[in-house]
Design a protein around this motif. Structure first.
Motif, PDB file in Angstrom:
ATOM      1  N   VAL A 269      21.372 -38.834  -1.059  1.00 29.96           N
ATOM      2  CA  VAL A 269      22.836 -38.775  -1.177  1.00 29.96           C
ATOM      3  C   VAL A 269      23.287 -39.397  -2.499  1.00 29.96           C
ATOM      4  N   LYS A 270      22.633 -40.496  -2.861  1.00 26.81           N
ATOM      5  CA  LYS A 270      22.953 -41.200  -4.103  1.00 26.81           C
ATOM      6  C   LYS A 270      22.752 -40.298  -5.327  1.00 26.81           C
ATOM      7  N   SER A 271      21.744 -39.423  -5.250  1.00 32.50           N
ATOM      8  CA  SER A 271      21.482 -38.555  -6.416  1.00 32.50           C
ATOM      9  C   SER A 271      22.265 -37.242  -6.324  1.00 32.50           C
ATOM     10  N   GLY A 272      23.211 -37.175  -5.369  1.00 34.79           N
ATOM     11  CA  GLY A 272      24.092 -36.012  -5.302  1.00 34.79           C
ATOM     12  C   GLY A 272      23.552 -34.838  -4.495  1.00 34.79           C
ATOM     13  N   VAL A 273      22.515 -35.084  -3.695  1.00 32.82           N
ATOM     14  CA  VAL A 273      21.972 -34.008  -2.846  1.00 32.82           C
ATOM     15  C   VAL A 273      22.707 -34.057  -1.500  1.00 32.82           C
ATOM     16  N   ALA A 274      23.178 -32.895  -1.032  1.00 39.24           N
ATOM     17  CA  ALA A 274      23.798 -32.860   0.293  1.00 39.24           C
ATOM     18  C   ALA A 274      22.701 -32.727   1.344  1.00 39.24           C
ATOM     19  N   VAL A 275      22.713 -33.658   2.327  1.00 41.07           N
ATOM     20  CA  VAL A 275      21.702 -33.624   3.394  1.00 41.07           C
ATOM     21  C   VAL A 275      22.351 -33.045   4.647  1.00 41.07           C
ATOM     22  N   TYR A 276      21.854 -31.895   5.092  1.00 39.25           N
ATOM     23  CA  TYR A 276      22.444 -31.239   6.267  1.00 39.25           C
ATOM     24  C   TYR A 276      21.854 -31.742   7.575  1.00 39.25           C
ATOM     25  N   GLU A 277      20.550 -31.979   7.553  1.00 37.03           N
ATOM     26  CA  GLU A 277      19.903 -32.356   8.812  1.00 37.03           C
ATOM     27  C   GLU A 277      18.581 -33.057   8.539  1.00 37.03           C
ATOM     28  N   ILE A 278      18.300 -34.103   9.333  1.00 36.31           N
ATOM     29  CA  ILE A 278      16.976 -34.752   9.256  1.00 36.31           C
ATOM     30  C   ILE A 278      16.383 -34.742  10.661  1.00 36.31           C
ATOM     31  N   THR A 279      15.184 -34.210  10.799  1.00 35.83           N
ATOM     32  CA  THR A 279      14.524 -34.250  12.106  1.00 35.83           C
ATOM     33  C   THR A 279      13.131 -34.836  11.947  1.00 35.83           C
ATOM     34  N   ASN A 280      12.716 -35.528  12.999  1.00 36.66           N
ATOM     35  CA  ASN A 280      11.388 -36.126  12.994  1.00 36.66           C
ATOM     36  C   ASN A 280      10.524 -35.325  13.958  1.00 36.66           C
ATOM     37  N   GLU A 281       9.577 -34.583  13.419  1.00 41.81           N
ATOM     38  CA  GLU A 281       8.753 -33.739  14.284  1.00 41.81           C
ATOM     39  C   GLU A 281       7.413 -34.393  14.527  1.00 41.81           C
ATOM     40  N   LYS A 282       7.125 -34.632  15.758  1.00 43.51           N
ATOM     41  CA  LYS A 282       5.839 -35.242  16.112  1.00 43.51           C
ATOM     42  C   LYS A 282       4.828 -34.167  16.482  1.00 43.51           C
ATOM     43  N   VAL A 283       3.637 -34.294  15.931  1.00 44.03           N
ATOM     44  CA  VAL A 283       2.556 -33.432  16.377  1.00 44.03           C
ATOM     45  C   VAL A 283       1.917 -34.170  17.551  1.00 44.03           C
ATOM     46  N   GLU A 284       2.107 -33.673  18.744  1.00 42.40           N
ATOM     47  CA  GLU A 284       1.629 -34.387  19.920  1.00 42.40           C
ATOM     48  C   GLU A 284       0.110 -34.326  20.018  1.00 42.40           C
ATOM     49  N   PHE A 285      -0.452 -35.383  20.620  1.00 47.50           N
ATOM     50  CA  PHE A 285      -1.889 -35.453  20.869  1.00 47.50           C
ATOM     51  C   PHE A 285      -2.433 -34.137  21.415  1.00 47.50           C
ATOM     52  N   GLU A 286      -1.791 -33.706  22.487  1.00 50.46           N
ATOM     53  CA  GLU A 286      -2.284 -32.527  23.212  1.00 50.46           C
ATOM     54  C   GLU A 286      -2.322 -31.302  22.296  1.00 50.46           C
ATOM     55  N   ASP A 287      -1.244 -31.130  21.508  1.00 49.51           N
ATOM     56  CA  ASP A 287      -1.181 -29.989  20.587  1.00 49.51           C
ATOM     57  C   ASP A 287      -2.319 -30.072  19.576  1.00 49.51           C
TER      58      ASP A 287
END
Ligand SMILES: Nc1ncnc2c1ncn2[C@@H]1O[C@H](COP(=O)(O)OP(=O)(O)OP(=O)(O)O)[C@@H](O)[C@H]1O
Ligand SMILES: [Mg+2]
Length: 295
Positions: A269-287
């Motif tokens: 944001v400080k460098s002028g980039v618009a952030v629309y969405e942040i998601t944390n994707e976990k690769v589950e053990f089982e997968d």
């Protein structure tokens, strides 16, 4: 290195069926070794070979760094399939019966029952125990004779979530007190939290991976949708030189350790980039395992 259990190309056939196919297992002192695999993968057979309850067709076993298996097996306690408990007797009376192999004082039996958390069951008949209590009794029986290593075949099978947690906590507690474990399960999740090493059995074949390597392989990825991928990429490189990431259609995917979402968001944001969405994707053990086993 001397292992508590080491098998070299251990093989067991039942007729045409190769139940254990050249398995090389390595259990270190202090490990909680999680043996994971679907029904029929060869978990119980491997344990039986280690314990001397089945005879291999080929391969070798060392226990505690020695090929003297009789001496080694005296230091192992085990619970293979459900123990044949005497339903009309109390936990204490059951323990007395199983103690014939390794003479144990009544005080020591009481201490073991306390230790696994069923010391207060008094004259209650084992037939009316919950599955979790029976598993605890099974573990107490396995602990007779002060073993250094416990081999437990599916100790968590059939327990409800509270029972699973109880048995898992007990295993961790005993492990802290110095006992090494080999534990089988067909559900990775049950052992995912506590195992230090995994042996993945698949149709008789064993593949090993340390919990640390597994965690690295299962690291979560941070996905950031932005208005300008190139600018965001330059900002991340400038602010987080160690970050590993890819850019795809204005979506940045950070896979390295530098993934505190709020810090990265602030820099963008400080460098002028618009952030629309942040998601944390976990690769589950089982997968991860499904991908690894190709199924
Ligand atoms: N005594 C036996 N006689 C014939 N075949 C056997 C015997 N014991 C095991 N097998 C076969 O060997 C293979 C491995 O069985 P094993 O019991 O070791 O698997 P497992 O991983 O413990 O499975 P589960 O999750 O069902 O307990 C299976 O195909 C099984 O049918
Ligand atoms: Mg089995």
């Amino acid at each position: 290195m001397d292992y508590v259990i080491e098998t070299r190309a251990l093989t067991k056939k039942y007729g045409e069926k190769i139940a254990v196919n050249q398995m090389c297992a390595h259990v270190k002192k202090g490990d909680i070794y999680g043996l994971i695999g679907k029904n029929g993968a060869g978990k119980t057979t491997l344990m039986k070979l280690i314990l001397g309850l089945a005879v291999p067709n080929a391969g070798e076993i060392s226990l505690f760094g020695s090929s003297d298996l009789n001496a080694g097996r005296k230091k192992i306690g085990s619970l293979i399939e459900a123990p044949a408990l005497f339903k009309n007797e109390s936990a204490f009376e059951n323990m007395k019966r199983f103690a014939y192999l390794s003479p144990t004082t009544d005080d020591e039996i009481k201490r073991l029952l306390d230790f696994v958390g069923i010391g207060n069951t008094g004259n209650k008949k084992v037939g009316s125990f919950s599955l979790g209590m029976k598993q605890r009794l099974g573990i107490a029986i396995a602990l007779l004779g002060s073993p250094e290593l416990l081999v437990l075949d599916e100790p968590i099978n059939g327990l409800d979530p509270a029972g699973i947690k109880e048995v898992r906590d007990l295993i961790v507690d005993l492990n802290r007190k110095g006992i090494t474990f080999m534990i089988s399960s067909h559900i990775l999740d049950e052992l995912g939290k506590i195992a230090t090493t995994f042996g993945i059995a698949n149709d008789g074949v064993l593949e090993e991976i340390s919990a640390e390597d597994l965690r690295n392989n299962c690291r979560s990825a941070l996905k950031i949708a932005v208005d300008n991928g190139a600018k965001a990429s330059a900002t991340i490189t400038a602010n987080f030189p160690d970050a590993e990431f890819t850019v795809n259609d204005n979506v940045i995917e950070i896979t390295s350790e530098v993934n505190d979402a709020s810090v990265i968001n602030k820099a963008l944001v400080k460098s002028g980039v618009a952030v629309y969405e942040i998601t944390n994707e976990k690769v589950e053990f089982e997968d991860y395992f499904i991908a690894r086993l190709g199924k």
